[in-house]
Design an enzyme around this catalytic site. Sequence first.
Site, short mmCIF file in Angstrom:
data_model
loop_
_atom_site.label_atom_id
_atom_site.label_comp_id
_atom_site.label_asym_id
_atom_site.label_seq_id
_atom_site.Cartn_x
_atom_site.Cartn_y
_atom_site.Cartn_z
N HIS A 7 -42.49 26.46 28.16
CA HIS A 7 -43.42 25.38 27.79
C HIS A 7 -44.59 25.89 26.96
CE1 HIS A 7 -41.29 23.54 31.19
NE2 HIS A 7 -41.68 22.36 30.75
N GLU A 37 -32.90 13.78 25.71
CA GLU A 37 -33.38 14.13 24.37
C GLU A 37 -32.33 13.90 23.28
OE1 GLU A 37 -34.03 15.95 27.06
OE2 GLU A 37 -36.21 16.16 27.12
#
Lengths: 347, 336
Positions: free
Chosen positions: A138, A69
């Site tokens: 999540h 990322e």
Amino acid sequence: MSNANTAAEVRKLPFYMAMVEAIRQEMARDSSVFCLGEDVGQIGGVFQSTVGLHKEFGAERVRDTPISETAILGTALGAAAQGMRPIAELMFVDFMGVCFDQILNNISKTTYMSGGAVKLPLVITASTGGGICDAAQHSQTLHGYFAHTPGIKVVIPSNPYDAKGLMTTAIRDDNPVVYLFHRGLLGLPVLNFIDAQFATDVPEEPYAIPFGEARIVRKGSDVTIVAFAQMVHKARLAAAELEAQGISVEIIDPRTLVPLDMDSIYTSLSKTGRLLVIDEDYLSFGVTGEIIARVAENLGRFTLKAAPRRLAIPDVNIPYSPALENQVIPQVSNIVEAVESLMNNPL
Amino acid sequence: MQASHDQLLWMYHRMLLIREYEDTLAMVYFEGKLPPHIQKGLAFDIGAGTIPGEMHLSAGQEAAAAGVCVHLEPQDSVWGTHRAHHFAIAKGVNLDRMTAEIFGKVDGLCRGKGGHMHLYDPEVNFACNGIVGAGIPHAVGAALAAKLKGNGAVAIAEFGEGAANQGSFHESLNLASLWQLPVVFVCQDNNYGISVSKKASTAVESNVERAAGYAMPGIRVAENDVVAMHVAAGEAIARARRGEGPTLIEMKVDRYYGHFQGDPEGYRPKGEVRALKQSDPIIRLEKQLLEQGVLNEDQVKQARSAASERVQVAIAFARASAYPDAAEARQHLFAE
């Protein structure tokens, strides 16, 4: 692009297809637009946020990346500074934790620190939201973090029409834009977890919705609800129930957090005098508090009839079990109760 | 690829300019650092004076910058660190505006908003960054832009050996190699991450060993020698331009000043800097140029005084510039 359809026959699209259509049209219009991120290429994103683009534009412009990322966002910054218009996907917004330095110290600060000499026309996309028992890592929305950081525009569409028009604006903007799409709203067969309209009228021709212009989702006279993304739909369901009790609810969807259209909220409050802010981000030090603080600073512009209320994730992490998850994510019943308490507790 | 006389002279002049610049800033930095209000016991007030804030000087690292930038065109980009004056000057950043920026003035590159760790000059494609390792993926992005545009530009990530322990370094090398991007990673080993020595921080003896892990060539420049760096960087940049992907270079350099100006440097053995200066890269090149007859003593003197004059012009420009209007604090958050 005109077609022979009558207004009643305007094409309907789910959220994800509307979002992809905007990207496709901008990629066709402007060769500097390209996509990068984990799984955005061949499979079109795990949430289908780039579906079909790899086939249409090829692997050079729709780039699958390693699970890196920091490199994804850092690369987007470097490419944007050199005149490209990258769209970098983070898949789950939770993964901002892996690369926050690029957001906090780099992407948000480059234009300012350069005194305006460097522009960063880039879009960071990420899915957000709970409701499918994906647990604490999540299920977050986290838009408050982005909005708290100066130098980033924050877009949170709640429906397919806005999804397309706001994506077009995001790509054309010369600044970093974080565009957050709620998994529950995408219209994907496996993620239909909100009782709401998943497909709405979406014109085929490109259109851009200006940032900082709220949408009045529903007109009403007793209570103003400000809500984003999934919470817009929950507010609509609550408003329908409340209507039966004779309580008239106005719903405002600001659509963008930065810039934030407070004037629409003030105008509504001039009519209703009662405010409920609903958010799927954490409660404390966040979006609900910010909106109510701004209202407090502008009390001279309207007369409140009740103390403002807010609903958000109550400062705990999001639990796994459905029996628990429902307890922390605001539900329709919570909204109904909050509105009732606004009506029953005058100042 | 041997350096031509022109290239040697270019590098010599740039290195002189960098050294003169850093040695001058080192002194100007303390101007006004002892204002009357300073608390007893403090050595100086970092935020006060002609040059406010921290100051990280690059004297002793000039050869890395000159040896790389001699191969670069304006469209090539350099992405630097908190200690990046050497690369800024070698890349051709406007010295007057750079100095005004460092002084916090409105004629600065960033109108006084960036300061010496955050210098941006889009005209020559230079940027630097205050977060260790953060700029490395930016170079990868610039290289990706060059590849997508097909304009032949190369990107340079320049950083210290300390940054090679950041995740951003490893993610960037992997991605650049995977995508065969025209980028060169220039690791300058000055042996210190603030106070912690390379030996105490780094599992490998040389970061060049890490290149193999990312399937790219690694070149070690074991001495603080601009001629050797010229060769290494020349190869790496030519590879990048040919579309053959990235290279990692690690060069031995020296940090003559502290981590920041005013650093008491208690972690450094006594006499270390004096010893390092025995192999000073500028003196080394100067000797070579004199021996080869490329320069004579008069020309050396002339070059040194020209560098000094140029720095004085920049300092005077910065002194004469005004501070930005207070209203500018709220401007430039977003591009118009």
